[in-house]
Write a protein that holds these residues in place. Sequence first.
Motif, PDB file in Angstrom:
ATOM      1  N   ARG A   1       0.567  13.253  -1.266  1.00  0.00           N
ATOM      2  CA  ARG A   1       0.940  12.686   0.039  1.00  0.00           C
ATOM      3  C   ARG A   1       0.871  11.161   0.063  1.00  0.00           C
ATOM      4  O   ARG A   1       1.142  10.553   1.092  1.00  0.00           O
ATOM      5  N   GLU A   2       0.511  10.534  -1.032  1.00  0.00           N
ATOM      6  CA  GLU A   2       0.318   9.088  -1.056  1.00  0.00           C
ATOM      7  C   GLU A   2       1.493   8.368  -1.722  1.00  0.00           C
ATOM      8  O   GLU A   2       2.125   8.895  -2.629  1.00  0.00           O
ATOM      9  N   ILE A   3       1.735   7.163  -1.247  1.00  0.00           N
ATOM     10  CA  ILE A   3       2.676   6.244  -1.879  1.00  0.00           C
ATOM     11  C   ILE A   3       2.000   4.882  -1.939  1.00  0.00           C
ATOM     12  O   ILE A   3       0.992   4.651  -1.274  1.00  0.00           O
ATOM     13  N   ILE A   4       2.551   3.983  -2.720  1.00  0.00           N
ATOM     14  CA  ILE A   4       2.062   2.614  -2.765  1.00  0.00           C
ATOM     15  C   ILE A   4       2.991   1.765  -1.911  1.00  0.00           C
ATOM     16  O   ILE A   4       4.210   1.785  -2.079  1.00  0.00           O
ATOM     17  N   VAL A   5       2.382   1.048  -0.969  1.00  0.00           N
ATOM     18  CA  VAL A   5       3.118   0.153  -0.086  1.00  0.00           C
ATOM     19  C   VAL A   5       2.679  -1.266  -0.401  1.00  0.00           C
ATOM     20  O   VAL A   5       1.490  -1.551  -0.485  1.00  0.00           O
TER      21      VAL A   5
ATOM     22  N   THR B   1      13.022  -6.312   8.384  1.00  0.00           N
ATOM     23  CA  THR B   1      12.041  -5.406   7.780  1.00  0.00           C
ATOM     24  C   THR B   1      10.732  -6.129   7.512  1.00  0.00           C
ATOM     25  O   THR B   1      10.325  -6.306   6.371  1.00  0.00           O
TER      26      THR B   1
ATOM     27  N   ALA C   1       6.952  -2.468   2.102  1.00  0.00           N
ATOM     28  CA  ALA C   1       7.972  -1.952   1.197  1.00  0.00           C
ATOM     29  C   ALA C   1       7.370  -0.905   0.263  1.00  0.00           C
ATOM     30  O   ALA C   1       6.346  -1.142  -0.364  1.00  0.00           O
ATOM     31  N   GLU C   2       8.004   0.254   0.171  1.00  0.00           N
ATOM     32  CA  GLU C   2       7.549   1.327  -0.720  1.00  0.00           C
ATOM     33  C   GLU C   2       7.882   0.904  -2.148  1.00  0.00           C
ATOM     34  O   GLU C   2       9.021   0.613  -2.481  1.00  0.00           O
ATOM     35  N   ARG C   3       6.837   0.824  -2.990  1.00  0.00           N
ATOM     36  CA  ARG C   3       7.030   0.351  -4.359  1.00  0.00           C
ATOM     37  C   ARG C   3       6.238   1.186  -5.362  1.00  0.00           C
ATOM     38  O   ARG C   3       5.783   0.676  -6.388  1.00  0.00           O
ATOM     39  N   THR C   4       6.078   2.476  -5.100  1.00  0.00           N
ATOM     40  CA  THR C   4       5.224   3.327  -5.924  1.00  0.00           C
ATOM     41  C   THR C   4       5.586   3.255  -7.405  1.00  0.00           C
ATOM     42  O   THR C   4       4.736   2.935  -8.240  1.00  0.00           O
TER      43      THR C   4
END
Length: 62
Positions: free
Chosen positions: A41-45, A5, A22-25
Amino acid sequence: MCGETCPDVFELSDGRFAVIGAERTAKVQEEHPELRELDAREIIVVVDRWTLIYAKPFIPDH
């Protein structure tokens, strides 16, 4: 490319960039409540420092 990954940054055909990380929202929002509110629609990567430093020479200035 590493077979696991690995984070990555790459340019799309329309000139935008995509980031794999890595998704860490929830974790980042909890640790940094001062961050702006995200759109639905947003995430924190999260991408490690080495990945961005390595990608920098391949990202045009304009």
